[in-house]
Design a protein around this motif. Sequence first.
Motif, PDB file in Angstrom:
ATOM      1  N   UNK A   1       0.832  -1.204   0.000  1.00 48.11           N
ATOM      2  CA  UNK A   1       0.000   0.000   0.000  1.00 48.11           C
ATOM      3  C   UNK A   1       0.865   1.253   0.000  1.00 48.11           C
ATOM      4  N   UNK A   2       1.916   1.273   0.823  1.00 47.67           N
ATOM      5  CA  UNK A   2       2.814   2.430   0.853  1.00 47.67           C
ATOM      6  C   UNK A   2       3.473   2.643  -0.500  1.00 47.67           C
ATOM      7  N   UNK A   3       3.907   1.560  -1.130  1.00 43.47           N
ATOM      8  CA  UNK A   3       4.531   1.673  -2.452  1.00 43.47           C
ATOM      9  C   UNK A   3       3.525   2.163  -3.482  1.00 43.47           C
ATOM     10  N   UNK A   4       2.295   1.696  -3.389  1.00 44.42           N
ATOM     11  CA  UNK A   4       1.257   2.077  -4.341  1.00 44.42           C
ATOM     12  C   UNK A   4       0.923   3.561  -4.223  1.00 44.42           C
ATOM     13  N   UNK A   5       0.908   4.063  -2.995  1.00 44.08           N
ATOM     14  CA  UNK A   5       0.583   5.478  -2.795  1.00 44.08           C
ATOM     15  C   UNK A   5       1.743   6.392  -3.155  1.00 44.08           C
ATOM     16  N   UNK A   6       2.973   5.846  -3.188  1.00 48.74           N
ATOM     17  CA  UNK A   6       4.137   6.681  -3.479  1.00 48.74           C
ATOM     18  C   UNK A   6       4.400   7.697  -2.383  1.00 48.74           C
ATOM     19  N   UNK A   7       4.459   7.237  -1.132  1.00 45.04           N
ATOM     20  CA  UNK A   7       4.588   8.135   0.011  1.00 45.04           C
ATOM     21  C   UNK A   7       6.000   8.691   0.121  1.00 45.04           C
ATOM     22  N   UNK A   8       6.122   9.806   0.850  1.00 41.14           N
ATOM     23  CA  UNK A   8       7.440  10.379   1.116  1.00 41.14           C
ATOM     24  C   UNK A   8       8.233   9.480   2.054  1.00 41.14           C
ATOM     25  N   UNK A   9       7.556   8.860   3.006  1.00 46.48           N
ATOM     26  CA  UNK A   9       8.197   7.926   3.936  1.00 46.48           C
ATOM     27  C   UNK A   9       7.091   7.137   4.621  1.00 46.48           C
ATOM     28  N   UNK A  10       7.462   5.951   5.116  1.00 48.67           N
ATOM     29  CA  UNK A  10       6.476   5.129   5.821  1.00 48.67           C
ATOM     30  C   UNK A  10       7.187   4.172   6.760  1.00 48.67           C
ATOM     31  N   UNK A  11       6.526   3.885   7.884  1.00 48.34           N
ATOM     32  CA  UNK A  11       6.983   2.871   8.818  1.00 48.34           C
ATOM     33  C   UNK A  11       5.886   1.846   9.024  1.00 48.34           C
ATOM     34  N   UNK A  12       6.261   0.569   9.056  1.00 50.67           N
ATOM     35  CA  UNK A  12       5.297  -0.515   9.190  1.00 50.67           C
ATOM     36  C   UNK A  12       5.637  -1.318  10.441  1.00 50.67           C
ATOM     37  N   UNK A  13       4.673  -1.490  11.344  1.00 46.24           N
ATOM     38  CA  UNK A  13       4.894  -2.292  12.537  1.00 46.24           C
ATOM     39  C   UNK A  13       4.684  -3.766  12.274  1.00 46.24           C
ATOM     40  N   UNK A  14       5.061  -4.607  13.226  1.00 47.21           N
ATOM     41  CA  UNK A  14       4.779  -6.036  13.135  1.00 47.21           C
ATOM     42  C   UNK A  14       3.271  -6.268  13.206  1.00 47.21           C
ATOM     43  N   UNK A  15       2.836  -7.452  12.774  1.00 50.13           N
ATOM     44  CA  UNK A  15       1.416  -7.792  12.765  1.00 50.13           C
ATOM     45  C   UNK A  15       1.059  -8.629  13.987  1.00 50.13           C
ATOM     46  N   UNK A  16      -0.092  -8.311  14.593  1.00 44.09           N
ATOM     47  CA  UNK A  16      -0.582  -9.032  15.768  1.00 44.09           C
ATOM     48  C   UNK A  16      -2.067  -9.319  15.583  1.00 44.09           C
ATOM     49  N   UNK A  17      -2.554 -10.351  16.267  1.00 44.82           N
ATOM     50  CA  UNK A  17      -3.948 -10.753  16.119  1.00 44.82           C
ATOM     51  C   UNK A  17      -4.901  -9.971  17.025  1.00 44.82           C
ATOM     52  N   UNK A  18      -4.464  -9.601  18.215  1.00 43.75           N
ATOM     53  CA  UNK A  18      -5.359  -8.958  19.177  1.00 43.75           C
ATOM     54  C   UNK A  18      -5.499  -7.465  18.886  1.00 43.75           C
ATOM     55  N   UNK A  19      -6.740  -6.967  19.012  1.00 39.55           N
ATOM     56  CA  UNK A  19      -6.960  -5.531  18.835  1.00 39.55           C
ATOM     57  C   UNK A  19      -6.162  -4.726  19.851  1.00 39.55           C
ATOM     58  N   UNK A  20      -5.943  -5.306  21.034  1.00 39.16           N
ATOM     59  CA  UNK A  20      -5.186  -4.608  22.075  1.00 39.16           C
ATOM     60  C   UNK A  20      -3.746  -4.347  21.661  1.00 39.16           C
ATOM     61  N   UNK A  21      -3.237  -5.091  20.673  1.00 39.04           N
ATOM     62  CA  UNK A  21      -1.851  -4.925  20.253  1.00 39.04           C
ATOM     63  C   UNK A  21      -1.676  -3.923  19.113  1.00 39.04           C
ATOM     64  N   UNK A  22      -2.766  -3.261  18.714  1.00 40.34           N
ATOM     65  CA  UNK A  22      -2.632  -2.209  17.700  1.00 40.34           C
ATOM     66  C   UNK A  22      -1.677  -1.120  18.198  1.00 40.34           C
ATOM     67  N   UNK A  23      -1.768  -0.763  19.478  1.00 38.86           N
ATOM     68  CA  UNK A  23      -0.890   0.272  20.033  1.00 38.86           C
ATOM     69  C   UNK A  23       0.576  -0.159  19.946  1.00 38.86           C
ATOM     70  N   UNK A  24       0.843  -1.427  20.176  1.00 41.34           N
ATOM     71  CA  UNK A  24       2.222  -1.930  20.075  1.00 41.34           C
ATOM     72  C   UNK A  24       2.735  -1.831  18.640  1.00 41.34           C
ATOM     73  N   UNK A  25       1.916  -2.272  17.681  1.00 39.67           N
ATOM     74  CA  UNK A  25       2.321  -2.195  16.280  1.00 39.67           C
ATOM     75  C   UNK A  25       2.511  -0.739  15.848  1.00 39.67           C
ATOM     76  N   UNK A  26       1.655   0.139  16.374  1.00 39.03           N
ATOM     77  CA  UNK A  26       1.773   1.570  16.052  1.00 39.03           C
ATOM     78  C   UNK A  26       3.103   2.126  16.554  1.00 39.03           C
ATOM     79  N   UNK A  27       3.491   1.778  17.786  1.00 38.08           N
ATOM     80  CA  UNK A  27       4.775   2.234  18.304  1.00 38.08           C
ATOM     81  C   UNK A  27       5.933   1.744  17.452  1.00 38.08           C
ATOM     82  N   UNK A  28       5.843   0.493  17.000  1.00 34.55           N
ATOM     83  CA  UNK A  28       6.897  -0.049  16.133  1.00 34.55           C
ATOM     84  C   UNK A  28       6.934   0.676  14.797  1.00 34.55           C
ATOM     85  N   UNK A  29       5.751   0.967  14.256  1.00 36.47           N
ATOM     86  CA  UNK A  29       5.695   1.681  12.981  1.00 36.47           C
ATOM     87  C   UNK A  29       6.303   3.075  13.102  1.00 36.47           C
ATOM     88  N   UNK A  30       6.047   3.753  14.203  1.00 31.81           N
ATOM     89  CA  UNK A  30       6.613   5.094  14.386  1.00 31.81           C
ATOM     90  C   UNK A  30       8.130   5.028  14.512  1.00 31.81           C
TER      91      UNK A  30
END
Length: 351
Positions: free
Chosen positions: A199-228
């Motif tokens: 998706x990042x490549x398709x949009x042609x972004x200036x920069x992007x960070x991608x976090x690891x993938x997790x199954x629990x909704x509670x881990x979205x915050x963890x993936x977000x921190x990794x992406x940042x």
Amino acid sequence: MPEPSHDGCARGVVAACRRLSAAAARGAGPAELAGILAAGVGAPVTVLAGTRVVAATGPPLTPADGVAAVVPPGAGQVVVGRPAGPVPAELLCLAAEHAALACAAARDPAGAARRDLLEALLLGRAHHDGELARWAAHLGHDGRPHAVAVLVPHRDPAAAEAEIRRHAPTAMVTARPDEVVAVLGADTPAAAVDRAVALADQLGVAAAGIGDAYCAAADVARSYGEARRALAVARRRSGAERVLTFRDLGVNRLLARFPDLAELRSFGEEVIGRLLDEEAATGMPYLATLTAYFQVNGSPSQAARRLHVHPNTIAYRMRRIEELTGLRLGEQRDRLMAEVAVEIVAGMGRA
């Protein structure tokens, strides 16, 4: 015929809840959702907006006629009537609540609920808010692995958000003043990360960070921190490597989980702070030289080719680096300290 057991009823209700989640994620309307619930629990269902009947699988019901659940955020109710079989009251309540949350998703064509939910998940509220985690399931977070992408678009973030919704209609997306955050799911963790990178490549972004993938909704915050963390490194890089996953960060994956980031920055400053000051004063690219030197396993000639300079230039810079830092890069301990310090500064900036 024998009456269905409570275990059988429970399985039927759970199956109905899963079908409700799937239907809500693809944008099903109240009538379809009411039909799914009615078939799952064997009872009539009515969806109300105030006192107005929005959908009904039989004669319209009022909240006094059965079990009722409020459609968030107080926009109506789902009423489940008397079931034909012996369905326990707690299962009816659970099913009605799931249907109410699914109806909230169905009333959200512009994605406002998805944005509000995502902002709450990014704050980590799902760790202590069970209702939020259940709502997440109805808005597309279906228990499969999900990865967070933090994207810095070339264009207006709101326009980028709209484009993401066209390409990934089931994603949870929110636009901030200078970035867009998206949560994308797939069948495996690797596929979720790959989908975010694509998706990042398709949009042609200036920069992007991608976090690891997790199954629990509670881990979205963890993936977000990794992406940042990945984004912070990506924004400091030039050239093609402007989209980075957390797994791309090498030792920075460990550093990012260090509990005291100030202590990490202090270490980086202690080891190469004078070098960075000299670089700022003279414009000499010491940090890039040191990075290239480590990347080619300490070969001055290969570092020179990588930086497009003469090997003598590299030799001079390396001598100056040792003078400024007091390190002896031929010694394993000093070289390791310098490499870790470079990773800290590259990933987190100066203290």
